[in-house]
Design a protein around this motif. Structure first.
Motif, short mmCIF file in Angstrom:
data_model
loop_
_atom_site.label_atom_id
_atom_site.label_comp_id
_atom_site.label_asym_id
_atom_site.label_seq_id
_atom_site.Cartn_x
_atom_site.Cartn_y
_atom_site.Cartn_z
N ALA A 199 11.70 15.31 -14.49
CA ALA A 199 10.79 15.71 -15.56
C ALA A 199 10.84 14.62 -16.63
CB ALA A 199 11.17 17.06 -16.14
N PHE A 200 9.87 14.66 -17.55
CA PHE A 200 9.81 13.67 -18.61
C PHE A 200 9.74 14.35 -19.97
CE2 PHE A 200 8.36 11.38 -14.91
CZ PHE A 200 8.88 10.10 -15.07
N LEU A 201 10.33 13.72 -20.96
CA LEU A 201 10.25 14.19 -22.33
C LEU A 201 8.95 13.73 -22.98
CD1 LEU A 201 13.90 13.17 -23.28
CD2 LEU A 201 13.12 15.50 -22.79
N HIS A 202 8.62 14.32 -24.11
CA HIS A 202 7.41 13.94 -24.84
C HIS A 202 7.48 12.46 -25.25
CE1 HIS A 202 4.60 14.50 -28.52
NE2 HIS A 202 3.88 14.40 -27.42
N HIS A 203 6.49 11.69 -24.86
CA HIS A 203 6.38 10.25 -25.14
C HIS A 203 7.44 9.41 -24.42
CE1 HIS A 203 3.96 10.54 -29.18
NE2 HIS A 203 3.27 10.94 -28.12
N MET A 204 8.20 9.99 -23.51
CA MET A 204 9.30 9.26 -22.87
C MET A 204 8.82 8.00 -22.16
SD MET A 204 12.05 10.85 -20.18
CE MET A 204 12.92 9.85 -18.97
N VAL A 205 7.76 8.11 -21.36
CA VAL A 205 7.30 6.94 -20.61
C VAL A 205 6.79 5.86 -21.56
CG1 VAL A 205 5.66 6.09 -18.90
CG2 VAL A 205 6.76 8.31 -18.58
N ARG A 206 6.02 6.23 -22.54
CA ARG A 206 5.46 5.24 -23.47
C ARG A 206 6.54 4.59 -24.32
NH1 ARG A 206 1.17 8.55 -26.54
NH2 ARG A 206 0.99 6.59 -27.72
N ASN A 207 7.59 5.32 -24.64
CA ASN A 207 8.70 4.73 -25.39
C ASN A 207 9.52 3.78 -24.52
OD1 ASN A 207 8.00 6.10 -27.73
ND2 ASN A 207 9.30 7.86 -27.28
N ILE A 208 9.68 4.13 -23.26
CA ILE A 208 10.32 3.20 -22.32
C ILE A 208 9.49 1.93 -22.19
CG2 ILE A 208 10.89 2.85 -19.88
CD1 ILE A 208 11.79 5.79 -19.80
N LEU A 209 8.17 2.10 -22.08
CA LEU A 209 7.29 0.93 -21.96
C LEU A 209 7.42 0.01 -23.16
CD1 LEU A 209 5.11 -0.19 -19.98
CD2 LEU A 209 6.06 2.04 -19.39
N GLY A 210 7.49 0.58 -24.34
CA GLY A 210 7.65 -0.25 -25.52
C GLY A 210 8.89 -1.11 -25.44
N CYS A 211 9.99 -0.54 -24.97
CA CYS A 211 11.23 -1.31 -24.83
C CYS A 211 11.13 -2.35 -23.72
CB CYS A 211 12.40 -0.36 -24.57
SG CYS A 211 12.84 0.68 -25.98
N LEU A 212 10.52 -1.99 -22.60
CA LEU A 212 10.35 -2.95 -21.51
C LEU A 212 9.51 -4.15 -21.95
CD1 LEU A 212 9.71 -0.57 -18.47
CD2 LEU A 212 11.73 -2.01 -18.85
N VAL A 213 8.47 -3.90 -22.72
CA VAL A 213 7.63 -4.99 -23.21
C VAL A 213 8.42 -5.88 -24.18
CG1 VAL A 213 5.60 -5.54 -24.61
CG2 VAL A 213 5.44 -3.82 -22.80
#
Length: 262
Positions: free
Chosen positions: A190-204
């Motif tokens: 499962a994913f938390l609210h904004h979890m994927v987009r926050n991970i993406l910010g760090c990956l970028v």
């Protein structure tokens, strides 16, 4: 009552996310209006994952309890006749009463599509994220590996997140490049609210050289949203798969459809 499961796809750009709102401009409100017109009475829905404003779904799963019985193909054609072009029901299937679109799911997958280009492309606005700086794919892959397994993902959790626990299990995180595009595919229980987009910010940030790959593990361990990168844009994010072992449902994986057809 007959419990039905629907596979729904939508372009998230015109909508204020999945979940119903007073203004009514959400995917759930629009789908439920189509259901009321098709069934003849209000029908509430439950989804597998509540996508945010601007986030897309290639395979959202919804369940509902219908007071009428119709053939599967009639559900698809009838509902689509009442839906705008940006939302479509891809399949319909009767399911047991114990099926629950959210709680019966054992895993979900998202794909983030990122375009790397010095100049923004008008053709990909609200369809892909954008980095005008070059990205180091190897560094991003090394950083992403830190997130595999069961962890407390508080550092990647929105302050508005309503989940009871920040602990999630990341089953897979794959980063690949095709031409100007980088795709990040994430599969978790499962994913938390904004979890994927926050991970993406760090990956970028790592890909742009602002931090070394090891920084991702430090962010994860900090359990503090303030130490992570800003939330990345929603337009490149697609819900692509939901897994329901033991239930006879159509193919629920649209990951390749998004990731491999750029």
């Amino acid at each position: 009552m007959t419990r039905m499961a629907l596979g729904v796809a939508y372009d998230g750009a015109p909508w204020l996310g999945w979940q119903t709102q007073p203004g009514g401009r959400t995917v759930q409100d629009t789908l439920e209006a189509a259901l009321a017109a098709f069934v003849g009475s209000p029908v509430p829905t439950v989804c597998a994952g509540r996508t945010d404003t601007g986030v897309h779904a290639a395979m959202q799963v919804v369940h509902l309890d219908s007071p009428v019985v119709r053939p599967d193909h009639a559900w698809v054609r009838g509902l689509n006749a009442h839906l705008p072009p940006s939302i479509a029901v891809r399949w319909a299937r009767p399911v047991p009463d114990d099926f629950h679109a959210r709680f019966s799911a054992t895993a979900r997958s998202y794909v983030y599509v990122l375009r790397v280009d010095p100049v923004r492309s008008p053709h990909w606005v609200q369809r892909a994220g954008w980095s005008f700086r070059p990205l180091d794919l190897g560094a991003m892959q090394a950083a992403g590996a830190s997130l595999l397994g069961e962890h407390d993902f508080t550092s990647f959790r929105s302050s508005q997140c309503q989940a009871a626990s920040p602990v999630r299990t990341m089953h897979a995180l794959e980063i690949a490049q095709r031409g100007r595009f980088i795709t990040v595919t994430l599969r978790a229980n499962a994913f938390l609210h904004h979890m994927v987009r926050n991970i993406l910010g760090c990956l970028v940030y790592v890909g742009q050289g602002r931090h070394p790959p090891e920084w991702m593990a430090e962010v994860l361990a900090a359990r503090n949203r303030a130490v992570a990168a800003p939330t990345f844009a929603p337009g490149g994010l697609y819900l692509t798969a939901v897994e329901y072992p033991g239930f006879d449902l159509p193919d629920l994986d649209a990951t390749a459809e998004i990731r491999d057809n750029l």
